[in-house]
Design a protein around this motif. Structure first.
Motif, PDB file in Angstrom:
ATOM      1  N   TYR A 329       0.930  -1.211  -0.172  1.00 26.02           N
ATOM      2  CA  TYR A 329      -0.050   0.071  -0.250  1.00 26.02           C
ATOM      3  C   TYR A 329       0.877   1.306   0.015  1.00 26.02           C
ATOM      4  N   SER A 331       0.245   5.033  -1.631  1.00 26.58           N
ATOM      5  CA  SER A 331      -1.119   5.739  -1.966  1.00 26.58           C
ATOM      6  C   SER A 331      -0.733   6.432  -3.353  1.00 26.58           C
ATOM      7  N   GLN A 350     -11.933  -4.163   3.308  1.00 22.08           N
ATOM      8  CA  GLN A 350     -10.886  -4.149   4.065  1.00 22.08           C
ATOM      9  C   GLN A 350     -10.933  -4.787   5.580  1.00 22.08           C
ATOM     10  N   LYS A 355      -6.826   1.679   8.274  1.00 23.76           N
ATOM     11  CA  LYS A 355      -7.701   2.662   7.781  1.00 23.76           C
ATOM     12  C   LYS A 355      -9.259   2.193   7.449  1.00 23.76           C
ATOM     13  N   ASN A 357     -12.923   2.454   5.205  1.00 26.09           N
ATOM     14  CA  ASN A 357     -13.026   2.606   3.844  1.00 26.09           C
ATOM     15  C   ASN A 357     -13.039   4.189   3.331  1.00 26.09           C
ATOM     16  N   ILE A 360      -9.614   5.520   3.004  1.00 31.06           N
ATOM     17  CA  ILE A 360      -8.786   5.053   1.992  1.00 31.06           C
ATOM     18  C   ILE A 360      -9.339   5.816   0.953  1.00 31.06           C
ATOM     19  N   GLU A 363      -7.940   9.239   0.810  1.00 24.70           N
ATOM     20  CA  GLU A 363      -6.483   9.444   0.600  1.00 24.70           C
ATOM     21  C   GLU A 363      -6.258   9.013  -0.881  1.00 24.70           C
ATOM     22  N   PHE A 376      -8.026  -4.585   1.171  1.00 20.64           N
ATOM     23  CA  PHE A 376      -6.898  -3.844   1.923  1.00 20.64           C
ATOM     24  C   PHE A 376      -6.639  -4.807   3.005  1.00 20.64           C
ATOM     25  N   ARG A 383       1.337  -3.434   4.934  1.00 17.64           N
ATOM     26  CA  ARG A 383      -0.085  -3.078   4.381  1.00 17.64           C
ATOM     27  C   ARG A 383      -0.115  -3.361   2.851  1.00 17.64           C
ATOM     28  N   VAL A 385      -2.457  -3.692  -0.933  1.00 16.70           N
ATOM     29  CA  VAL A 385      -3.721  -3.639  -1.553  1.00 16.70           C
ATOM     30  C   VAL A 385      -3.890  -4.710  -2.612  1.00 16.70           C
TER      31      VAL A 385
END
Length: 389
Positions: A329, A331, A350, A355, A357, A360, A363, A376, A383, A385
């Motif tokens: 992860y 971003s 997730q 974090k 939803n 996320i 971000e 996630f 972390r 994805v």
């Protein structure tokens, strides 16, 4: 209850069953007691339409608190698997569980200490045309202590998990009736005791408390954990620490059972090329069956988390997705990928992630929703994805 037995009150309920109770209360030209009873019952029947369809169709009398605490008919129908001559339901309430037992046992004795509620249940049983349930108005403790008839094949109880002040209690000794206090007598007269616990009750705790007497079943309905049942066998040899999950969906019911308890143990080495991501049904998680149904090479993130594997187990219940790609992860990198795909929204999943939803989405500067899916999670403190097909 006496009001409900009046034909004019029942006629008013039937005539206005589809009306808005709040609006009906303003225009119904009858005395106050009748108006309040009619409007309240219409309100309760509307609530019961999907939860208790037989009660709705039979226009049963439904006290508000009893309705809120009642098991749904679809769950009650799946929670008992045996049959026999006699069963006790020591915590009658609205009587839904007693009615489910009545389809499997020739005779059911149902215990309700509240005299008014006991009368309501008797009346409802007549409306439902159930003739093999006897409602006895006494306490569970008194009934069990004084019972001198034939031994029941099964005793069921759903102890109240709130004290007299309405505060939630956790241990069985604080529940009403007191399960631990009654247990020796119950095991002396019945081979099987079924105890309903909070859905949040930990399955391992059942074995810690009751040992080899216990087996545990978790029931879910449409993805929501509804009940955790502890079954105690009066002879420990008959219980093999069975764990089971019953998953009730819209068009099917599936039961997964194992005869041994497996812990998650050491995880395999993580790979970034797993084929599928699995979102297990909550019943599998609460019954701690993930290690039992997935092969040893599957990566189980946590007892309530995602599972990564290359094949779909036959006993799996829940959702699963084919994986397009897995990455750490970051971003900015994710935003670049989304921008290159011209994606401005995505459905976000997730578990085991730090974090929510909405955080996320904020971000990554995308909207939630749509057919494109991303999951996630956290793998070995990293972390991740997961892009899903």
């Amino acid at each position: 209850m006496q009001l409900f037995k009046r034909s004019d009150v029942r006629e008013l309920i039937e005539k206005n069953i589809d009306a808005d109770p709040a609006k009906l209360a303003l225009k119904l030209n009858v005395n106050r007691d009748v108006r309040e009873a009619v409007c309240m019952q219409i309100k309760m029947l509307k609530r019961a339409k999907s939860k208790l369809p037989r009660h709705y169709q039979s226009r049963c009398w439904l006290p508000q608190l009893a309705l809120e605490q009642a098991t749904s008919e679809v769950v009650a129908a799946e929670k008992f698997s045996g049959n026999g001559l006699l069963a006790f339901d020591l915590t009658c309430g609205l009587g839904v569980d007693s009615q489910a037992l009545a389809r499997r046992y020739e005779r059911v004795i149902s215990i309700e200490p509240d005299a008014e509620l006991a009368e309501v249940v008797r009346h409802n049983l007549q409306l439902l045309n159930i003739k093999n349930v006897e409602v006895v108005c006494t306490t569970a403790e008194e009934f069990i202590a004084n019972w001198k008839g034939e031994n029941p094949d099964l005793i069921y109880l759903d102890p109240d998990r709130r004290d007299v002040a309405g505060k939630k209690v956790v241990v069985f000794e604080d529940c009403s009736p007191n399960v631990k206090e009654m247990l020796p007598r119950m095991l002396a007269i019945s081979q099987i005791i079924v105890i309903k616990c909070s859905p949040l009750f930990d399955a391992d705790q059942a074995f810690a408390i009751f040992g080899s007497l216990a087996s545990v079943e978790v029931i879910s309905h449409r993805g929501e954990c509804k009940e955790l049942l502890i079954t105690l066998h009066s002879r420990s040899a008959e219980s093999r620490n069975l764990l089971s999950a019953t998953v009730i969906d819209r068009d099917r019911t599936k039961r997964i059972a194992v005869n041994e308890r497996l812990i998650l143990g050491v995880k395999p080495l993580w790979r970034d090329d797993y084929r599928y991501l699995f979102v297990p049904d909550v019943a599998l998680c609460r019954a701690k069956l993930l290690r039992s149904i997935f092969p040893s090479e599957a990566y189980i993130v946590s007892e309530n988390g995602y599972v990564f594997a290359d094949e779909v187990p036959e006993q799996f219940c829940g959702q699963y997705y084919e994986i397009r790609a897995i990455m750490s992860y970051r971003s900015k990198e994710i935003m670049t990928l989304l921008r290159n795909e011209n994606l401005k929204q995505a459905t976000l999943l997730q578990r085991d992630f730090d974090k929510q939803n909405f955080e996320i989405a904020k971000e990554l500067k995308i909207k939630e929703g749509g057919t494109f899916k991303m999951a996630f999670t956290t793998i070995e403190n990293v972390r991740k994805v997961i892009f899903l097909r």
